[in-house]
Scaffold this motif. Structure first.
Motif, PDB file in Angstrom:
ATOM      1  N   GLN A 124      -2.864  11.559   0.726  1.00  0.00           N
ATOM      2  CA  GLN A 124      -1.935  10.431   0.714  1.00  0.00           C
ATOM      3  C   GLN A 124      -2.169   9.522   1.919  1.00  0.00           C
ATOM      4  OE1 GLN A 124       2.120  11.811   0.351  1.00  0.00           O
ATOM      5  NE2 GLN A 124       1.517  13.311  -1.205  1.00  0.00           N
ATOM      6  N   VAL A 125      -2.331  10.134   3.079  1.00  0.00           N
ATOM      7  CA  VAL A 125      -2.563   9.351   4.303  1.00  0.00           C
ATOM      8  C   VAL A 125      -3.885   8.601   4.204  1.00  0.00           C
ATOM      9  CG1 VAL A 125      -2.954   9.513   6.801  1.00  0.00           C
ATOM     10  CG2 VAL A 125      -1.120  10.844   5.729  1.00  0.00           C
ATOM     11  N   ALA A 126      -4.920   9.268   3.723  1.00  0.00           N
ATOM     12  CA  ALA A 126      -6.216   8.609   3.563  1.00  0.00           C
ATOM     13  C   ALA A 126      -6.119   7.473   2.537  1.00  0.00           C
ATOM     14  CB  ALA A 126      -7.270   9.630   3.129  1.00  0.00           C
ATOM     15  N   MET A 127      -5.373   7.704   1.458  1.00  0.00           N
ATOM     16  CA  MET A 127      -5.192   6.683   0.439  1.00  0.00           C
ATOM     17  C   MET A 127      -4.421   5.492   1.017  1.00  0.00           C
ATOM     18  SD  MET A 127      -3.443   6.988  -3.369  1.00  0.00           S
ATOM     19  CE  MET A 127      -3.629   8.723  -3.302  1.00  0.00           C
ATOM     20  N   PHE A 128      -3.395   5.767   1.820  1.00  0.00           N
ATOM     21  CA  PHE A 128      -2.622   4.689   2.438  1.00  0.00           C
ATOM     22  C   PHE A 128      -3.512   3.849   3.357  1.00  0.00           C
ATOM     23  CE2 PHE A 128      -0.093   3.215   6.109  1.00  0.00           C
ATOM     24  CZ  PHE A 128       0.666   2.255   5.462  1.00  0.00           C
ATOM     25  N   ALA A 129      -4.331   4.503   4.163  1.00  0.00           N
ATOM     26  CA  ALA A 129      -5.224   3.775   5.078  1.00  0.00           C
ATOM     27  C   ALA A 129      -6.194   2.896   4.288  1.00  0.00           C
ATOM     28  CB  ALA A 129      -5.981   4.761   5.966  1.00  0.00           C
TER      29      ALA A 129
ATOM     30  N   LEU B 245      -7.559  -2.598   1.902  1.00  0.00           N
ATOM     31  CA  LEU B 245      -7.851  -3.346   0.677  1.00  0.00           C
ATOM     32  C   LEU B 245      -6.785  -4.406   0.383  1.00  0.00           C
ATOM     33  CD1 LEU B 245      -9.156  -0.490  -1.672  1.00  0.00           C
ATOM     34  CD2 LEU B 245     -10.490  -2.270  -0.515  1.00  0.00           C
ATOM     35  N   THR B 246      -5.518  -4.070   0.536  1.00  0.00           N
ATOM     36  CA  THR B 246      -4.468  -5.045   0.234  1.00  0.00           C
ATOM     37  C   THR B 246      -4.452  -6.185   1.242  1.00  0.00           C
ATOM     38  OG1 THR B 246      -2.805  -3.689   1.362  1.00  0.00           O
ATOM     39  CG2 THR B 246      -2.970  -3.448  -1.038  1.00  0.00           C
ATOM     40  N   VAL B 247      -4.732  -5.889   2.511  1.00  0.00           N
ATOM     41  CA  VAL B 247      -4.778  -6.960   3.514  1.00  0.00           C
ATOM     42  C   VAL B 247      -5.908  -7.929   3.184  1.00  0.00           C
ATOM     43  CG1 VAL B 247      -5.302  -7.474   5.929  1.00  0.00           C
ATOM     44  CG2 VAL B 247      -3.641  -5.702   5.376  1.00  0.00           C
TER      45      VAL B 247
ATOM     46  N   ALA C 278       0.841  -1.203   0.000  1.00  0.00           N
ATOM     47  CA  ALA C 278       0.000   0.000   0.000  1.00  0.00           C
ATOM     48  C   ALA C 278       0.878   1.256   0.000  1.00  0.00           C
ATOM     49  CB  ALA C 278      -0.931  -0.002   1.210  1.00  0.00           C
ATOM     50  N   ALA C 279       1.944   1.253   0.787  1.00  0.00           N
ATOM     51  CA  ALA C 279       2.847   2.409   0.831  1.00  0.00           C
ATOM     52  C   ALA C 279       3.544   2.603  -0.516  1.00  0.00           C
ATOM     53  CB  ALA C 279       3.871   2.232   1.948  1.00  0.00           C
ATOM     54  N   LEU C 280       3.957   1.511  -1.151  1.00  0.00           N
ATOM     55  CA  LEU C 280       4.602   1.617  -2.467  1.00  0.00           C
ATOM     56  C   LEU C 280       3.638   2.172  -3.518  1.00  0.00           C
ATOM     57  CD1 LEU C 280       6.662  -1.703  -2.546  1.00  0.00           C
ATOM     58  CD2 LEU C 280       7.543   0.630  -2.300  1.00  0.00           C
ATOM     59  N   ILE C 281       2.380   1.764  -3.458  1.00  0.00           N
ATOM     60  CA  ILE C 281       1.385   2.274  -4.402  1.00  0.00           C
ATOM     61  C   ILE C 281       1.187   3.772  -4.201  1.00  0.00           C
ATOM     62  CG2 ILE C 281      -1.065   2.210  -5.047  1.00  0.00           C
ATOM     63  CD1 ILE C 281      -0.970  -0.831  -4.422  1.00  0.00           C
ATOM     64  N   VAL C 282       1.060   4.193  -2.935  1.00  0.00           N
ATOM     65  CA  VAL C 282       0.898   5.627  -2.644  1.00  0.00           C
ATOM     66  C   VAL C 282       2.122   6.399  -3.119  1.00  0.00           C
ATOM     67  CG1 VAL C 282       0.674   7.346  -0.803  1.00  0.00           C
ATOM     68  CG2 VAL C 282      -0.700   5.273  -0.733  1.00  0.00           C
ATOM     69  N   GLY C 283       3.317   5.860  -2.868  1.00  0.00           N
ATOM     70  CA  GLY C 283       4.540   6.529  -3.320  1.00  0.00           C
ATOM     71  C   GLY C 283       4.599   6.647  -4.830  1.00  0.00           C
ATOM     72  N   GLY C 284       4.202   5.582  -5.527  1.00  0.00           N
ATOM     73  CA  GLY C 284       4.189   5.628  -6.988  1.00  0.00           C
ATOM     74  C   GLY C 284       3.191   6.636  -7.524  1.00  0.00           C
ATOM     75  N   LEU C 285       1.996   6.658  -6.946  1.00  0.00           N
ATOM     76  CA  LEU C 285       0.989   7.625  -7.384  1.00  0.00           C
ATOM     77  C   LEU C 285       1.423   9.055  -7.066  1.00  0.00           C
ATOM     78  CD1 LEU C 285      -2.307   5.765  -6.378  1.00  0.00           C
ATOM     79  CD2 LEU C 285      -1.437   6.192  -8.695  1.00  0.00           C
ATOM     80  N   ASP C 286       2.044   9.250  -5.906  1.00  0.00           N
ATOM     81  CA  ASP C 286       2.498  10.589  -5.520  1.00  0.00           C
ATOM     82  C   ASP C 286       3.609  11.082  -6.444  1.00  0.00           C
ATOM     83  OD1 ASP C 286       2.685  12.944  -3.952  1.00  0.00           O
ATOM     84  OD2 ASP C 286       4.370  12.063  -2.850  1.00  0.00           O
ATOM     85  N   TYR C 287       4.402  10.168  -6.970  1.00  0.00           N
ATOM     86  CA  TYR C 287       5.475  10.559  -7.883  1.00  0.00           C
ATOM     87  C   TYR C 287       4.903  11.135  -9.176  1.00  0.00           C
ATOM     88  CZ  TYR C 287       9.639  10.263 -10.799  1.00  0.00           C
ATOM     89  OH  TYR C 287      10.687  10.564 -11.621  1.00  0.00           O
ATOM     90  N   PHE C 288       3.821  10.553  -9.665  1.00  0.00           N
ATOM     91  CA  PHE C 288       3.260  10.961 -10.943  1.00  0.00           C
ATOM     92  C   PHE C 288       2.138  11.998 -10.834  1.00  0.00           C
ATOM     93  CE2 PHE C 288       5.012   6.740 -11.934  1.00  0.00           C
ATOM     94  CZ  PHE C 288       5.875   7.110 -12.960  1.00  0.00           C
ATOM     95  N   LEU C 289       1.471  12.061  -9.684  1.00  0.00           N
ATOM     96  CA  LEU C 289       0.331  12.965  -9.524  1.00  0.00           C
ATOM     97  C   LEU C 289       0.561  13.904  -8.349  1.00  0.00           C
ATOM     98  CD1 LEU C 289      -2.465  10.251  -9.790  1.00  0.00           C
ATOM     99  CD2 LEU C 289      -1.714  11.783 -11.609  1.00  0.00           C
ATOM    100  N   PRO C 290       0.112  15.139  -8.445  1.00  0.00           N
ATOM    101  CA  PRO C 290       0.230  16.050  -7.299  1.00  0.00           C
ATOM    102  C   PRO C 290      -0.880  15.749  -6.283  1.00  0.00           C
ATOM    103  CG  PRO C 290      -0.781  17.179  -9.152  1.00  0.00           C
ATOM    104  CD  PRO C 290      -0.420  15.805  -9.633  1.00  0.00           C
ATOM    105  N   ILE C 291      -0.528  15.039  -5.219  1.00  0.00           N
ATOM    106  CA  ILE C 291      -1.510  14.621  -4.220  1.00  0.00           C
ATOM    107  C   ILE C 291      -1.137  15.273  -2.886  1.00  0.00           C
ATOM    108  CG2 ILE C 291      -2.575  12.653  -3.053  1.00  0.00           C
ATOM    109  CD1 ILE C 291      -1.593  10.898  -5.354  1.00  0.00           C
ATOM    110  N   THR C 292      -2.123  15.822  -2.195  1.00  0.00           N
ATOM    111  CA  THR C 292      -1.845  16.443  -0.895  1.00  0.00           C
ATOM    112  C   THR C 292      -1.503  15.366   0.129  1.00  0.00           C
ATOM    113  OG1 THR C 292      -4.122  16.329  -0.139  1.00  0.00           O
ATOM    114  CG2 THR C 292      -3.494  18.303  -1.396  1.00  0.00           C
ATOM    115  N   VAL C 293      -0.809  15.769   1.184  1.00  0.00           N
ATOM    116  CA  VAL C 293      -0.389  14.820   2.216  1.00  0.00           C
ATOM    117  C   VAL C 293      -1.596  14.191   2.902  1.00  0.00           C
ATOM    118  CG1 VAL C 293       0.838  14.591   4.408  1.00  0.00           C
ATOM    119  CG2 VAL C 293       1.817  15.976   2.579  1.00  0.00           C
ATOM    120  N   ALA C 294      -2.623  14.977   3.168  1.00  0.00           N
ATOM    121  CA  ALA C 294      -3.821  14.432   3.811  1.00  0.00           C
ATOM    122  C   ALA C 294      -4.461  13.354   2.938  1.00  0.00           C
ATOM    123  CB  ALA C 294      -4.818  15.554   4.093  1.00  0.00           C
TER     124      ALA C 294
END
Length: 150
Positions: free
Chosen positions: A57-62, A67-69, A39-55
């Motif tokens: 990102q945290v919601a996406m990680f949660a 979902l991944t579990v 999940a963290a790798l997916i968020v990091g990959g999306l953040d690299y390509f898209l301008p996503i706010t930190v809030a």
């Protein structure tokens, strides 16, 4: 948000967290941390390509963590790991047929036997200390034995 986030690109934080969680899964396997790492790798990959706010990102990680579990649990449930050895994790069953030595006399059906370098509780016919008995099965951590081998 936190000042340290201003000094690094947040995608490096998420990618690093994903790698740390992956390594932690290898050090202390439980088949759980790897899904959080994914999940963290997916968020990091999306953040690299898209301008996503930190809030976000945290919601996406949660959300992705949950979902991944569950996806991992479903995958393992649908694709169980099978083995050709039915007694793989059943040490008592693996000992069936072995000849062992009584180290504490079996009286009234209860005693102790030596198996390799360990001592197990045993249940079976009465047998004197030092006599040899055959393991016929196991009831939890108690070996079932039969005597008459001496």
């Amino acid at each position: 948000m936190a000042q340290w986030l201003d000094t690094i690109s947040t995608h490096w934080f998420w990618l690093s967290l994903g790698l740390v969680l992956g390594v932690a899964e290898m050090v202390a396997p439980g088949f759980f941390l790897m899904w959080l790492g994914l999940a963290a790798l997916i968020v990091g990959g999306l953040d690299y390509f898209l301008p996503i706010t930190v809030a976000y990102q945290v919601a996406m990680f949660a959300t992705l963590s949950v979902l991944t579990v569950f996806a991992g649990k479903k995958f393992l449930h649908d694709n169980p790991i099978e083995t050709e050895d039915a007694k793989l994790n059943d040490r008592g069953a693996r000992l069936t047929g072995e000849i062992v030595t009584v180290v504490e006399a079996i009286t009234n059906g209860h005693g102790r036997v030596k198996v390799g370098d360990s001592v197990w509780s045993a249940r079976g016919v009465d047998a004197a200390t030092g006599s040899r008995v055959r393991v016929t099965g196991a009831d939890g951590a108690v070996l079932l034995v039969e005597g008459g081998l001496d």
